[in-house]
Each structure stands twice: as C-alpha cells, then as structure tokens.
Design an enzyme around this catalytic site. Sequence first.
Site, PDB file in Angstrom:
ATOM      1  N   ASP A 119     -84.430 -21.186  40.731  1.00  0.00           N
ATOM      2  CA  ASP A 119     -83.739 -20.057  40.135  1.00  0.00           C
ATOM      3  C   ASP A 119     -84.622 -19.453  39.030  1.00  0.00           C
ATOM      4  OD1 ASP A 119     -80.909 -18.761  40.195  1.00  0.00           O
ATOM      5  OD2 ASP A 119     -81.190 -19.188  38.063  1.00  0.00           O
ATOM      6  N   TYR A 224     -81.780 -12.176  32.030  1.00  0.00           N
ATOM      7  CA  TYR A 224     -81.605 -11.027  32.918  1.00  0.00           C
ATOM      8  C   TYR A 224     -82.131  -9.752  32.263  1.00  0.00           C
ATOM      9  CZ  TYR A 224     -78.385 -13.896  35.748  1.00  0.00           C
ATOM     10  OH  TYR A 224     -77.828 -14.865  36.542  1.00  0.00           O
ATOM     11  N   HIS A 283     -77.369 -23.110  47.286  1.00  0.00           N
ATOM     12  CA  HIS A 283     -78.318 -22.729  46.241  1.00  0.00           C
ATOM     13  C   HIS A 283     -78.767 -23.919  45.398  1.00  0.00           C
ATOM     14  CE1 HIS A 283     -80.246 -20.215  43.248  1.00  0.00           C
ATOM     15  NE2 HIS A 283     -79.438 -20.649  42.290  1.00  0.00           N
TER      16      HIS A 283
END
Length: 305
Positions: A119, A224, A283
């Site tokens: 990730d 982000y 994931h």
Amino acid sequence: MEQLLVRTKAGGEQIEASPLEHATVDIEPGVSLHYVVAGSGPRTVVLLHGFPQTWWAWRHTMPQLVAAGFRVVAPDYRGAGHSSKPLSGYDKRTMASDIHRLLHEHLQLAEPVALVGHDFGLMVAYAYTQSYRDDVTHLVAVDAPLPGTAIFDQLRANPRNWQFSFHNVRDLPEFLVSGKEREYLQWFFNFRMSNPAAITDADFQAYLTAYTMPGAMRAAFELYRAFDQDTKDNRGFIAANGKLAIPVLTAVGETSPTAPLVRGMIEEVASATTVLAVAGAGHWIAEENPHAFAAGLIEFLGQDQ
C-alpha cells in the site's frame, strides 16, 4: 525482549519465535521513527506497511524471514504507529529519506537491502529505490498503487476511489472522522478483505489504538494530500533514471479487484517483474495468507544472489 508468536506451517512444521528489538531514533529535529528489528542474517529485508496499519502488519512475515536467514527491519513510517506525526514531510521522497537515514545513519547498514512495501509502503519503497538505486537489491510491491503512472491517474479519477478525493480535502476528513475512527477503519479493512479471520479483534484494536493517537488520522490523510508531489517526483525519476532494472516482485491477492491494475502500474516503472498471486487473499496479503506470501517472498529474494 518481545517475542513474536510461533506460527505453524500448513504441513505442521513450526517456526520458532523471533526475538524483537524495539527502538526509536531521531531522524531530524522533531521527527523520530519507531522500528522493530529481528534476526541477524547477512542480508536485510525492510518491511514498509500501509494505511491503516503499522509495523504490526508484518507480525506473521517476520519470523518466517528470520527462519530463512534474513535480518528484518520493520519501521513505523513518518506519521504512523509510535513514530512522530509532524505537520509536513508526507511526500514519499521525504519519507524514503527518513528510512534511508534510519538504515544507514542509525543502524549502520553497509550492504544494500531488499525492500517490501504494501500500500503506501510501496510508494515509499519505490521512492527509496529510485533515490538510492545502488542501495536496493530487490523490490516487492504488495497490492499497492503508485503515483506517476498512467494507471494511477485513472484510479484517482474514478469516483469509486472516493477516498483519494475525500482525504485530499484540508481539515474536513479529520472533523468528520473524529470519534468515529473505529467504524471508519473497520470499513477500510472489510472492504478489501477475503479472509475475515486474518485480522483478529486484538489486531484491529492495535491498529485502532495507533490511529486514535493525537495527529494520527491527520498524518494518514497527509499521505493522500502529497499525491501531486509524489506524481511529479516519480515522473522525474523515470525521466532521469528510466525504469528500475533490479528484480521486482508484484504480490497481489487473487480476490483483489485491483490486481490487474497493480500489475500494470509496476510494469510501467520496472523492467524485470514477476507476479505472485496469493490465494485466499484480498488487499491485506501478509495477514490473510501469510505462509503463501512469505514462501513466495523468500523464493524471490533468493534469486540473483
């Protein structure tokens, strides 16, 4: 000294518990990193977690790597776990510099390392590999997006990936999520999980405790908010250095809906790529099927040595 739990392989063979050494070091004024070390092998593997996790995401992987003869370093990157949560520095190039200073200035590593990133950890690992190309032998991308690729641009523009836009808004996500961290983080885990038993109540509580620390969710959203800079940096890396030439493994969960996209993103930035499809995993691969993941990882790290 803390011990990792003994893990049992499918065939009944047990892996001995691995002693863990925890430490926190100052990387720069106002920024410290917490990390965990296990093993004493001649080769070092660095494990970089994603969101909403900490080094604990690698609790099953570490003893298997140690048993295979590796030294393992698992940091909490900037903003996560017991590491500092400064107001800035969440572009992945800066975070890669944090890890480089940890390894070379504080742990005094002299040899190149293998980097494993899940990730957001892959974004940091990729920036590290491009910034310090002589210091990395292998790169492992574990079901992760990568800014600066054409496929990432498509993902970011897709309304289904709403979190990319929502977390980029200044202050609002912090306000709306405050007091609802449990429900918010549980949604993130459940949304892309194939094996619900992989993350126990105790595991989730460990993550929840980490992300309810002061500044933790803000720091997560800053990851982000740095995507524009990450995109610029990664495109600059490709323009200056070209694709990575070292062996690169792309590990994807067989039930992950983004698996084909992840493969495509890595192929945009690396020349020598191998795919590891992990059965029974979405994931959260290292937690959902830790033995298959570790076995594939260890086999890959043995290549070209």
